[in-house]
Design an enzyme around this catalytic site. Structure first.
Site, PDB file in Angstrom:
ATOM      1  N   ARG A   1      13.369  -7.232   5.729  1.00 37.42           N
ATOM      2  CA  ARG A   1      14.903  -8.480   6.307  1.00 37.42           C
ATOM      3  C   ARG A   1      15.125  -6.945   6.206  1.00 37.42           C
ATOM      4  NH1 ARG A   1      14.052 -13.622   5.476  1.00 37.42           N
ATOM      5  NH2 ARG A   1      16.107 -13.037   5.773  1.00 37.42           N
TER       6      ARG A   1
ATOM      7  N   SER B   1       0.785  -0.793  -0.387  1.00 41.17           N
ATOM      8  CA  SER B   1      -0.005  -0.141   0.007  1.00 41.17           C
ATOM      9  C   SER B   1       1.081   1.387   0.100  1.00 41.17           C
ATOM     10  CB  SER B   1      -1.106  -0.027   1.426  1.00 41.17           C
ATOM     11  OG  SER B   1      -0.302  -0.099   2.195  1.00 41.17           O
TER      12      SER B   1
ATOM     13  N   HIS C   1       8.878   3.209   9.036  1.00 41.40           N
ATOM     14  CA  HIS C   1       8.634   2.270  10.157  1.00 41.40           C
ATOM     15  C   HIS C   1       7.481   2.368  11.021  1.00 41.40           C
ATOM     16  CE1 HIS C   1       9.904  -0.832  13.448  1.00 41.40           C
ATOM     17  NE2 HIS C   1       9.954   0.177  14.199  1.00 41.40           N
TER      18      HIS C   1
HETATM   19  C1  GAR Z   1       3.764  -0.666   7.041  1.00 42.88           C
HETATM   20  O1  GAR Z   1       2.857  -0.309   7.868  1.00 42.88           O
HETATM   21  C2  GAR Z   1       5.534  -0.263   7.318  1.00 42.88           C
HETATM   22  O2  GAR Z   1       5.891   0.401   8.507  1.00 42.88           O
HETATM   23  C3  GAR Z   1       5.339  -1.514   8.044  1.00 42.88           C
HETATM   24  O3  GAR Z   1       5.254  -2.775   7.056  1.00 42.88           O
HETATM   25  C4  GAR Z   1       3.957  -2.290   6.236  1.00 42.88           C
HETATM   26  C5  GAR Z   1       3.901  -2.758   5.349  1.00 42.88           C
HETATM   27  O4  GAR Z   1       2.322  -2.106   4.338  1.00 42.88           O
HETATM   28  N1  GAR Z   1       6.923  -1.474   7.847  1.00 42.88           N
HETATM   29  C6  GAR Z   1       7.764  -2.513   9.252  1.00 42.88           C
HETATM   30  O5  GAR Z   1       7.309  -3.042   9.487  1.00 42.88           O
HETATM   31  C7  GAR Z   1       9.486  -1.901   9.094  1.00 42.88           C
HETATM   32  N2  GAR Z   1      10.107  -2.814  10.026  1.00 42.88           N
HETATM   33  P1  GAR Z   1       2.553  -2.253   3.044  1.00 42.88           P
HETATM   34  O6  GAR Z   1       2.670  -3.684   2.029  1.00 42.88           O
HETATM   35  O7  GAR Z   1       1.137  -1.526   2.675  1.00 42.88           O
HETATM   36  O8  GAR Z   1       3.125  -0.692   2.277  1.00 42.88           O
END
Ligand code: GAR
Length: 229
Positions: free
Chosen positions: A127, A49, A145
């Site tokens: 990762r 997203s 994050h």
């Molecule tokens: C997001 O909320 C991002 O902040 C998190 O993964 C999600 C991905 O959502 N990232 C982490 O936790 C990194 N440590 P998306 O695939 O819908 O963009």
């Protein structure tokens, strides 16, 4: 009037007070750097997203950039469907096929270089990255994050915040350095934890803010400032 909903941003504010050593936020119409189209390579592991929010911001003229390639590591990640719909090349580098993190990162660098990416944008990349990637794009790797760093680094940040009992959490866009979730912060948004929140409702509200700040933070990091129109 800016195109970003800045009400939720806590860093930087709408017209930040800036110290003498800080670069000014530029008006892109007056500043030649802002007119340079930045080439982004995006890395994602999941639904994508944030990837789509960045592409939509580009389409809306809020970020002068082009996404040259999407790299994803999980063959079943649904981000690839978004890339197909948005007509962006998507390359799968399955981490399970690489013996070490460094070898995966070397393959990532090769793809990014071949697609002539200037900046690397980790958008839900699950990762840990190594100096192989970080040093190939010095000060040009960004991550989002889902917490107000430096609180709740690492995995399951939303759960960590939820279980800790904090009343405000949020999300952070930061530069990537070798220590996880520790690079310089570009932008943050605060999100209240409501008494009736579940992990799912909190995550949903958090992602709304992520989609606002990530394109804006990229514009600031690459030197475009906040584009006004
Ligand atoms: C997001 O909320 C991002 O902040 C998190 O993964 C999600 C991905 O959502 N990232 C982490 O936790 C990194 N440590 P998306 O695939 O819908 O963009």
């Amino acid at each position: 009037m800016t195109t970003w909903d800045q009400a939720a941003l806590i860093s930087p504010p709408i017209r930040p007070m800036r110290g003498p050593s800080e670069p000014p936020i530029v008006n892109p119409i007056e500043h030649p750097i802002a007119n340079q189209r930045v080439r982004l390579g995006i890395m994602a592991s999941g639904s994508g997203s944030n990837f789509e929010a960045i592409v939509q911001a580009i389409h809306a003229g809020q970020l002068n950039a082009e996404v040259t390639v999407l790299i994803y590591n999980n063959p079943t990640a649904t981000v690839v469907d978004r890339a197909t719909r948005l007509n962006i090349p998507a390359i799968c580098l399955n981490h399970r096929k690489f013996a070490t993190r460094e070898l995966l990162d070397q393959a990532i660098v090769e793809v990014l270089v071949s697609y002539q990416a200037d900046w690397v944008v980790m958008a839900g990349w699950m990762r840990i990255v190594t100096p192989v990637l970080i040093h190939a794009f010095p000060n040009r790797v960004l991550n989002i994050h889902p917490s107000l760093l430096p609180s709740f680094k690492g995995s399951k940040a939303i759960e960590q915040a939820f279980q800790s009992g904090v009343k405000i959490t949020g999300c952070t866009v930061h530069h990537v350095v070798t220590e996880v979730d520790s690079g310089d912060i570009v932008m943050q948004a605060a999100v209240p934890v409501l008494t009736n929140d579940t992990l799912e409702t909190l995550q949903a509200r958090l992602q709304i803010q992520e989609h606002k700040i990530y394109p804006a933070a990229i514009a600031i990091a690459v030197g475009q400032g906040i584009i006004e129109n």
